[in-house]
Design an enzyme around this catalytic site. Structure first.
Site, PDB file in Angstrom:
ATOM      1  N   LYS A 110     -10.203  -3.038  -8.740  1.00 51.40           N
ATOM      2  CA  LYS A 110     -10.731  -1.573  -8.725  1.00 51.40           C
ATOM      3  C   LYS A 110      -9.214  -0.749  -8.876  1.00 51.40           C
ATOM      4  O   LYS A 110      -9.546   0.175  -9.454  1.00 51.40           O
ATOM      5  CB  LYS A 110     -11.227  -1.242  -7.314  1.00 51.40           C
ATOM      6  CG  LYS A 110     -12.690  -1.798  -7.200  1.00 51.40           C
ATOM      7  CD  LYS A 110     -13.097  -1.497  -5.517  1.00 51.40           C
ATOM      8  CE  LYS A 110     -12.377  -2.630  -4.819  1.00 51.40           C
ATOM      9  NZ  LYS A 110     -13.305  -3.297  -3.929  1.00 51.40           N
ATOM     10  N   LYS A 131       0.905  -1.203   0.030  1.00 52.24           N
ATOM     11  CA  LYS A 131      -0.133   0.008  -0.055  1.00 52.24           C
ATOM     12  C   LYS A 131       0.861   1.346   0.052  1.00 52.24           C
ATOM     13  O   LYS A 131       0.615   2.118  -0.594  1.00 52.24           O
ATOM     14  CB  LYS A 131      -1.009   0.084   1.259  1.00 52.24           C
ATOM     15  CG  LYS A 131      -1.972  -0.990   0.965  1.00 52.24           C
ATOM     16  CD  LYS A 131      -3.031  -1.079   2.064  1.00 52.24           C
ATOM     17  CE  LYS A 131      -4.233  -2.214   1.755  1.00 52.24           C
ATOM     18  NZ  LYS A 131      -5.066  -2.343   2.959  1.00 52.24           N
ATOM     19  N   LYS A 189      -5.267  -8.974 -13.989  1.00 51.78           N
ATOM     20  CA  LYS A 189      -6.319  -9.292 -12.995  1.00 51.78           C
ATOM     21  C   LYS A 189      -7.302  -8.240 -12.719  1.00 51.78           C
ATOM     22  O   LYS A 189      -7.111  -6.933 -12.858  1.00 51.78           O
ATOM     23  CB  LYS A 189      -5.423  -9.684 -11.603  1.00 51.78           C
ATOM     24  CG  LYS A 189      -6.366  -9.907 -10.406  1.00 51.78           C
ATOM     25  CD  LYS A 189      -5.965  -9.677  -8.912  1.00 51.78           C
ATOM     26  CE  LYS A 189      -6.667  -9.754  -8.155  1.00 51.78           C
ATOM     27  NZ  LYS A 189      -6.650  -9.396  -6.632  1.00 51.78           N
TER      28      LYS A 189
HETATM   29  P1  ADP Z   1      -9.809  -5.367  -5.545  1.00 54.38           P
HETATM   30  O1  ADP Z   1      -8.571  -5.862  -5.976  1.00 54.38           O
HETATM   31  O2  ADP Z   1     -10.843  -4.700  -6.684  1.00 54.38           O
HETATM   32  O3  ADP Z   1      -9.448  -3.805  -4.933  1.00 54.38           O
HETATM   33  P2  ADP Z   1     -10.556  -6.547  -3.347  1.00 54.38           P
HETATM   34  O4  ADP Z   1      -8.709  -6.732  -3.064  1.00 54.38           O
HETATM   35  O5  ADP Z   1     -11.307  -5.826  -2.497  1.00 54.38           O
HETATM   36  O6  ADP Z   1     -10.871  -6.021  -4.879  1.00 54.38           O
HETATM   37  O7  ADP Z   1     -11.079  -8.212  -3.074  1.00 54.38           O
HETATM   38  C1  ADP Z   1     -12.215  -8.409  -2.690  1.00 54.38           C
HETATM   39  C2  ADP Z   1     -12.185  -9.971  -2.711  1.00 54.38           C
HETATM   40  O8  ADP Z   1     -12.516 -10.186  -4.211  1.00 54.38           O
HETATM   41  C3  ADP Z   1     -11.119 -10.663  -2.328  1.00 54.38           C
HETATM   42  O9  ADP Z   1     -11.653 -12.016  -1.763  1.00 54.38           O
HETATM   43  C4  ADP Z   1     -10.462 -11.122  -3.632  1.00 54.38           C
HETATM   44  O10 ADP Z   1      -9.908 -12.280  -3.536  1.00 54.38           O
HETATM   45  C5  ADP Z   1     -11.574 -11.328  -4.513  1.00 54.38           C
HETATM   46  N1  ADP Z   1     -10.938 -11.006  -5.753  1.00 54.38           N
HETATM   47  C6  ADP Z   1     -10.715  -9.398  -6.185  1.00 54.38           C
HETATM   48  N2  ADP Z   1     -10.550  -9.388  -7.525  1.00 54.38           N
HETATM   49  C7  ADP Z   1     -10.555 -10.857  -7.941  1.00 54.38           C
HETATM   50  C8  ADP Z   1     -10.230 -11.452  -9.259  1.00 54.38           C
HETATM   51  N3  ADP Z   1      -9.910 -10.470 -10.317  1.00 54.38           N
HETATM   52  N4  ADP Z   1     -10.593 -12.803  -9.452  1.00 54.38           N
HETATM   53  C9  ADP Z   1     -10.767 -13.371  -8.375  1.00 54.38           C
HETATM   54  N5  ADP Z   1     -11.022 -12.771  -7.066  1.00 54.38           N
HETATM   55  C10 ADP Z   1     -10.827 -11.669  -6.853  1.00 54.38           C
END
Ligand code: ADP
Ligand code: TRP
Length: 333
Positions: A200, A119, A197
């Protein structure tokens, strides 16, 4: 004959940060399983708004995102009669436990946190709150004496830190906390519209509740190679195909792969079919979300009711914890 003990019911807990609109990666990687688990075990899910303050410091966004995530989960099938669904900050006891855990946590343990370093590398302010994040997360898990925590791979280190803190606390003060284990959310890596991947933070998402023209535009923008129309396409390297597979039955997947390989389908048509799949899959949830959103009090009522149940559990744990460390029961005011 040995007496057989009934299996101990497992308590499952997970938290989601209200950091923006949920996307297909979140759904297939996490939310879908979370909702399915409500029929198998006692589940606690919360919206981690304290945690979100380590990155979002805008009151309007925090409250809107919190409501959005709650609406998303409810519209996608979370049943508040089965799952205890609440907002983290409605259970203030979690901060009391976090401080007590901090007193048995080595600086060295937190120093090794990969997500803190990530971060900071991404430009987020290295606040004390951000450094303390894993301690609050451990408190989230331990205050409900959870056994299993379904999370994505990036959160595994935080669960290992929780195990460490719970172990140290138990060794110092007696066996209060079950040592939780993680369960990796099953969803493979869902690709975003650029093939990386979906996340957000990469701005490459397809939001679950996008619809109409904006959704169409996003799907049409999925990056593909420049194979000309009529030539065979490779399903194994195509983002449109990978996304389509999430929605398709095995037979549908095989048929689509054949169309790809035979050259009978181009990317434009493949995208149209994907769009139709997304629309059909989420149609009911979209309708439900609109109904839920139209009822001004519903979400708030659900979260408050969930918080009452969660808080009662948290207070039970805190009575044990306070007693264990040598504090008196708190006077009733
Ligand atoms: P982001 O990367 O969009 O910020 P988060 O880190 O908030 O997403 O992830 C929330 C949940 O969604 C976690 O359990 C994460 O493993 C899952 N997740 C997020 N992006 C993906 C992805 N591209 N493929 C599979 N699982 C995902
Ligand atoms: N850190 C988690 C994430 O970013 C969210 C979270 C906070 C959480 N507290 C938790 C997850 C407790 C599981 C258990 O995804």
């Amino acid at each position: 004959m040995t007496e057989q003990k009934p299996p101990q019911p497992k308590r499952i807990l997970s938290g989601v940060q209200p950091s923006g609109k949920l996307h297909l990666g979140n759904y297939f990687g996490a939310v879908k399983q979370h909702i399915a688990l409500q029929d198998e075990a006692e589940v606690f899910y919360f919206i981690a708004d304290y945690h979100a303050l380590t990155t979002i410091q805008d009151p309007k966004s925090l409250s809107e995102h919190t409501r959005d995530v709650a609406l998303d989960y409810l519209a996608l099938g979370l049943d508040p009669d089965k799952a205890t669904f609440f907002r983290q900050s409605d259970v203030p006891e979690v901060n009391e436990l976090a401080f007590l855990l901090a007193t048995v946590t080595n600086m060295g343990l937190l120093d090794r946190a990969v997500s803190y370093k990530d971060k900071i590398d991404r430009g987020i302010e290295p606040s004390v709150g951000l450094f303390y994040y894993p301690v609050l997360m451990a408190a989230d898990i331990l205050i409900y004496r959870s056994h299993v925590v379904p999370v994505g791979r990036d959160q595994v280190q935080h669960i290992e830190m929780t195990q460490d803190m719970a172990g140290r606390f138990n060794r110092t003060y007696g066996e209060i906390f079950p040592i939780p284990t993680y369960r990796l959310d099953v969803g493979a890596k869902v690709p975003g519209i650029d093939g990386q991947k979906m996340s957000k933070s990469y701005g490459n998402t397809i939001e679950i509740f996008a619809e109409g023209k904006p959704l169409q535009k996003t799907v049409m923008n999925i990056k593909t190679d420049s194979t000309p129309l009529g030539s065979p396409l490779n399903p194994d390297t195509c983002t449109v195909f990978a996304l389509h597979s999430l929605f398709a039955t095995p037979d549908e997947k095989t048929q689509l792969a054949e169309l790809y390989r035979s050259g009978a389908i181009g990317y434009g048509e493949a995208k149209k079919r994907l769009l139709a799949k997304i629309n059909a899959y989420f149609e009911q949830a979209r309708q439900r979300r609109k109904e839920l959103a139209a009822d001004a009090n519903h979400v708030e009522d659900v979260l408050r009711h969930g918080a009452q149940k969660a808080r009662a559990e948290a207070q039970k744990t805190m009575e044990l914890v306070r007693q264990a460390v040598g504090m008196k029961p708190r006077p009733v005011v």
